[in-house]
Design an enzyme around this catalytic site. Structure first.
Site: not given
Length: 442
Positions: A279-280
């Site tokens: 994600c990040i």
């Protein structure tokens, strides 16, 4: 027609199909099945399908028992099955897409998994079906990709908002988070039309405790990108603060902890060896890419990405300084990487900065080994490695150990006691009071 689908959802007779049996799809499918729905997972991985159907979990925070309890043989209400065949969608009322959305090395979004899944779904679309995209993507994807694929099919006259429905609901899975599970984490939903939103809301409310409707799919898509861009940019800031503090001979961890005592106006973020996970490091790139198509440069994202992706190099520089103080070259040294996973207590090394650290150290001639209690083997691009055991003998063989992931299983006191030198990139040794002279922090 719409009331029929709503009735099916309300009475839990609606059949749900989840596309993708990964960290997002499987927990979501279990949540719906546990609440009385008949759920079928479609995935092209035969091994995952076999394990689901035999009640064998392959995800750390999902027990095999929870899968077995939902098998058609065991459960009289909600059931969970899996298949590799999209033809199973012919009887589905609700289809939720949970497929990967990676970015390329040039930071361009790879939409192939979404497009392929949507094309396969469109072959079996029928009246009174809702299709929901959960995969993280750029604003406009649901409108620009999903809707045309669902409406422009050859076996019917389908119009979104009338006889079929489309919505977006960003996944918010946090692997190994026992407090905020898939059912406890508020769920944002946005539909192409108001009716699409209402149906999606009704569906998710049957399994998720809190559902947050927003005005459109674009808003819902942007919500997820804001969440993780916020995290990525703040981590980029604190990583640069860590470099500044190192130059100033100040303990960045002490600074952050003291700043965090302010009860307003400050949220602590912590430095590390780089960003990892699905994600990040990835999600902000969707936003940056989309803005490039509109002739806008997302400067914060660009700068944060530059800093975060440079951290593995910074870690290697710190290792080199530790060795220099011992009058040892990096070339030919023996380095141990503690932790390959991108975050503590998960067996997942996607985008892990440990991989980049190993790459850089290897290129500079160091001999690399690793230990990870959750990842026995790694096969990544041009290297294959097996986790070594941690004991007095093995620890003593390394010139420097790098703490890259602070798994809770690690005995830091034992590791520090029997290691020659340690670079702690996670402040994992913060509570130790002995032999701290061996430890250098990020």
């Amino acid at each position: 027609m719409n009331s029929n689908l709503k009735t099916k959802i309300s009475t839990k007779t609606a059949k749900i199909s989840v596309i993708g049996a990964g960290y997002v799809g499987l927990p979501l499918a279990i949540a719906f099945a546990s609440n009385g729905f008949s759920v079928n997972i479609v995935d092209n991985d035969n091994n995952k399908v076999r394990k689901i159907n035999s009640g064998e979990s392959y995800i750390g925070d999902i027990t095999s028992e929870s899968l077995r309890q939902l098998s058609p043989k065991e459960s009289k209400s909600g059931t969970l099955t899996a298949t590799t065949h999209y033809s199973s969608l012919v009887d589905s009322d609700c289809v939720i897409i949970c497929v990967p959305t990676p970015v390329s090395k040039t930071k361009d979004p790879d939409m192939s998994f979404i497009i392929s899944s949507a094309q396969s779904i469109s072959q079996y679309i029928h009246d009174d079906m809702i299709i929901i995209l959960e995969s993280t993507t750029y604003p406009g994807t649901t409108e620009e990709l999903i809707v045309p694929l669902m409406e422009n099919v050859g076996h019917g006259d389908f119009v979104v908002g009338k006889n079929i429905h489309v919505a977006f609901s960003p996944e918010r899975i946090d692997p190994n988070n026992e407090i905020w599970t898939v059912t406890d984490t508020p769920k944002v939903i946005g539909g192409i039309t108001y009716e699409c939103s209402e149906i999606a809301k009704l569906l998710y409310e049957s399994a998720i405790n809190t559902v947050i409707p927003v005005s459109s799919t674009r808003v819902a898509e942007m919500v997820k990108l804001l969440e993780n861009t916020y995290r990525a940019t703040n981590i980029g800031l604190v990583n640069e603060i860590a470099i500044m503090c190192d130059r100033l001979d100040i303990d960045v961890w002490e600074v952050i902890n003291a700043a965090a005592t302010k009860p307003f106006g400050f949220t602590p973020f912590y430095p590390g060896p780089g960003l990892g996970g699905h994600c990040i490091p990835v999600d902000p790139q969707f936003l940056a890419w989309k803005l490039k198509t509109l002739n806008y440069n997302a400067r914060f994202i660009q700068l944060a990405t530059e800093i975060n992706t440079s951290m593995p190099n910074y870690v290697v520089e710190k290792v080199q300084k530790i060795l220099n103080r011992k009058k040892m070259p990096l070339n030919g040294s023996n380095i141990l990487i503690l932790g390959i996973a991108y975050k503590p207590d998960v067996p997942d090394f996607r985008e892990s900065p440990s991989l980049d650290i190993i790459d850089i150290l290897t290129e500079q001639g160091a001999n690399i080994s690793y230990n990870d209690p959750l990842i026995e083997q790694i096969s990544y691009e041009h290297f294959n490695m097996t986790s070594i055991p941690l004991n007095k003998k093995t620890l003593s063989q390394f010139d420097c150990a790098v703490i890259a992931t602070d798994h809770s299983d690690y005995d830091w006191e034992f590791i520090v006691q029997h290691s020659d030198s340690i670079l702690d990139t996670r402040n994992a040794t913060r509570n130790l009071r002995t032999r701290i002279d061996k430890v250098e922090k990020l």
